[in-house]
Scaffold this motif. Structure first.
Motif, PDB file in Angstrom:
ATOM      1  N   TYR A 198       0.848  -1.187   0.000  1.00  0.00           N
ATOM      2  CA  TYR A 198       0.000   0.000   0.000  1.00  0.00           C
ATOM      3  C   TYR A 198       0.887   1.241   0.000  1.00  0.00           C
ATOM      4  N   LYS A 208      -1.155   7.938   0.119  1.00  0.00           N
ATOM      5  CA  LYS A 208      -1.463   9.039  -0.791  1.00  0.00           C
ATOM      6  C   LYS A 208      -1.108  10.396  -0.179  1.00  0.00           C
ATOM      7  N   LYS A 266      -5.374  -1.011  -3.146  1.00  0.00           N
ATOM      8  CA  LYS A 266      -6.025   0.225  -2.724  1.00  0.00           C
ATOM      9  C   LYS A 266      -6.522   0.142  -1.286  1.00  0.00           C
TER      10      LYS A 266
END
Length: 562
Positions: free
Chosen positions: A236, A239, A274
């Protein structure tokens, strides 16, 4: 009675005052001893270079950085000086290598820089060293030597002594057992534990070429681990984080490795997920190069502010997600190539898998947890594989070659002993950085048997990967340096390690290697080359996958067994 008590109180105060005065007197004397520079280095310069000594690569263009790597404009003839030696330089005017009596390289005394001697590496003559006096960081105590550019002696840090590569191998085995493991339990942890058992019980692969088996520590184990990585691993990518420090890869220059990995990781479809709950590893996508540049280009004024920027980032993701706190960061990793990266991340990311170009045990690099990132000097982001290959062994008349900036404490010693001393030892300072000079640099690498990879300010150098690309057997002279992909590759099978103290005997060491042994190493080097290549679209066993595998491998073997 009252007067007696007051007298006793005054006596106690005078005694305390005397002790304080004595303490400061002793401290002032200690600061005059040779430890002064060592203490200063611990305070201000443990992992990287100081502000004044920083090479400035982070703020230079791709062309300007060449002067540090091995190229210099032909009219740039002088560096800073405390003492002077004559060295061989490449003359564009005469089109040949030779001694130029009118050109001297001025050398700066290394006393102002820490020598950072902590661990590795042995010469090619199978010398042995006692392993008993080493502490838990791989350091040997109570060693005193002295650097003297004008004399024959070498000055080293009083408290440190190089350890042979065999000791580093021992550390790898010990740390796979002793390093702290995470205590949390989850489905992902169970999958890693299962993978660990499968790797440990890997069946022996028998139908493989002998040369492949010889360059790996355990080829069967590597293959099983790599296959499991492809089938199991999920990553992962956070972001969070603003450009340019986060999520903005830079693909050219000396720090390109971190940029290429970031680019290929963030666009990868095989390993990325995600949903962070499905991840085995968490990538912190920041650029140490852009972080360093922020010191000049943004509102940062001190290194401490750069450290705080990362501390705040960790605080931000740990408040938003529970994954960092759950594992204390042990399942997180970052990839950083700038010299300052170990120091800037020490407080905020010490528990992570740290993927570092500056893989220096003296700076806290932990074998078995951290990963050594190769320094790949990429001159063209569009053609990262340009100019690969070299001459066959029979067409390599030069015994050893080196050209580069004379910085750090070791390279002046290399120049002193070998520049212009033997016709088969092509040891030079900076070469012209025009196209002709760069072409000559590549030509010499491709026509030399051995390429000298001598440390500069720090332990790492792009010459290690350049040597592999040009099929020139690397001679690594950097006592603390953990080479890339150390978890799986047997570096002694295709390269030569020489202790820094053995530089005066360098030529004899190389000549003692038989022609048969040299050809064997060179053949293995050509096989190893595939593991050190960047591809715009990753392919199996390329550098992107091999770095990711080392991260995966170290993480798997730190999972707590049932």
């Amino acid at each position: 009675m009252g007067i007696g008590l007051q007298f006793q109180s005054v006596k106690k105060l005078l005694l305390i005052f005397g002790i304080v005065i004595a303490f400061f007197a002793l401290l002032s004397q200690l600061l005059q001893l040779p430890y002064e520079n060592y203490i200063y280095s611990l305070i201000s310069n443990v992992d990287g270079v100081g502000f004044e000594a920083e090479t400035g690569l982070a703020n230079r263009s791709n062309v300007e950085v060449d002067s540090v790597l091995g190229f210099q404009k032909s009219n740039e003839k002088r560096l800073n000086v405390n003492s002077t030696i004559e060295i061989s330089t490449y003359s564009r005017q005469h089109g040949k290598m030779g001694n130029q009596s009118d050109q001297h390289l001025q050398l700066k005394s290394p006393a102002a820089r820490p020598s950072d001697r902590d661990n590795v590496i042995e010469g090619s003559r199978n010398k042995t060293m006692s392993l008993l006096p080493f502490n838990d960081k791989g350091l040997m105590e109570n060693q005193a030597t002295v650097f003297n550019i004008d004399g024959a002696s070498i000055m080293e840090n009083k408290r440190r002594r190089p350890a042979p590569i065999s000791y580093m191998n021992t550390l790898l085995l010990q740390n796979s057992i002793s390093l702290v493991r995470s205590q949390w339990r989850s489905a992902r942890e169970g999958e890693l534990r299962k993978a660990k058992l499968q790797i440990e019980s890997s069946p022996i692969i028998r139908n493989i070429p002998e040369v492949h088996a010889s360059i790996f520590r355990n080829y069967s184990k590597f293959r099983r681990s790599y296959d499991l990585m492809e089938n199991v691993l999920k990553v992962y990518v956070y972001k969070e984080g603003e450009k340019p420090i986060f999520h903005q890869p830079y693909l050219r220059g000396i720090y390109a490795s971190e940029g290429w990995f970031m680019k290929l990781m963030e666009k990868n479809k095989q390993f990325l997920v995600k949903d962070p709950k499905k991840a085995h590893l968490f990538y912190l996508p920041f650029s140490s190069l852009k972080l360093r540049e922020a010191l000049s280009n943004q509102n940062f004024t001190h290194q401490k502010e750069l450290k705080n920027h990362l501390i705040n980032y960790i605080g931000r993701i740990s408040r938003k997600y529970h994954f960092w706190n759950r594992s204390r960061g042990s399942d997180h990793f970052f990839v950083a190539c700038h010299d300052w990266a170990p120091r800037l991340t020490r407080k905020s990311m010490e528990t992570c898998v740290r993927v570092l170009c500056n893989s220096n045990i003296a700076g806290g690099f932990k074998i078995g947890k951290d990963v050594s990132l190769p320094v790949t000097y990429v001159r063209s982001a569009e053609s990262p594989l340009k100019d690969l290959g070299g001459n066959p062994p029979s067409a390599r008349p030069v015994l050893a070659f080196f050209a580069g900036g004379i910085h750090g404490y070791l390279r002046p010693i290399l120049m002193q002993h070998w520049s212009g001393k033997e016709p088969d030892m092509k040891i030079f300072g900076p070469m012209p950085r025009d196209p002709g000079g760069k072409a000559k640099y590549r030509e010499l690498m491709k026509s030399s048997k051995y390429c000298i990879c001598a440390r500069g300010y720090e332990v790492h150098t792009p010459r290690v990967v350049e040597s592999i690309h040009y099929e020139c057997v690397p001679v690594i002279i950097s006592d603390n340096y953990v080479p890339p992909l150390f978890e799986v590759l047997d570096w002694a099978s295709f390269s030569v390690f020489v202790l820094e103290k053995d530089v005066p005997d360098l030529r004899n060491i190389l000549l003692s290697i038989t022609e048969e042994k040299y050809r064997e190493m060179q053949h293995r080097l050509k096989i190893v080359q595939q593991y050190f290549l960047w591809h715009k679209n990753p392919v199996k066993y390329d550098l992107f996958h091999m770095i990711l595998h080392s991260i995966w491998y170290n993480r798997v073997f730190h999972v707590k067994s049932k």
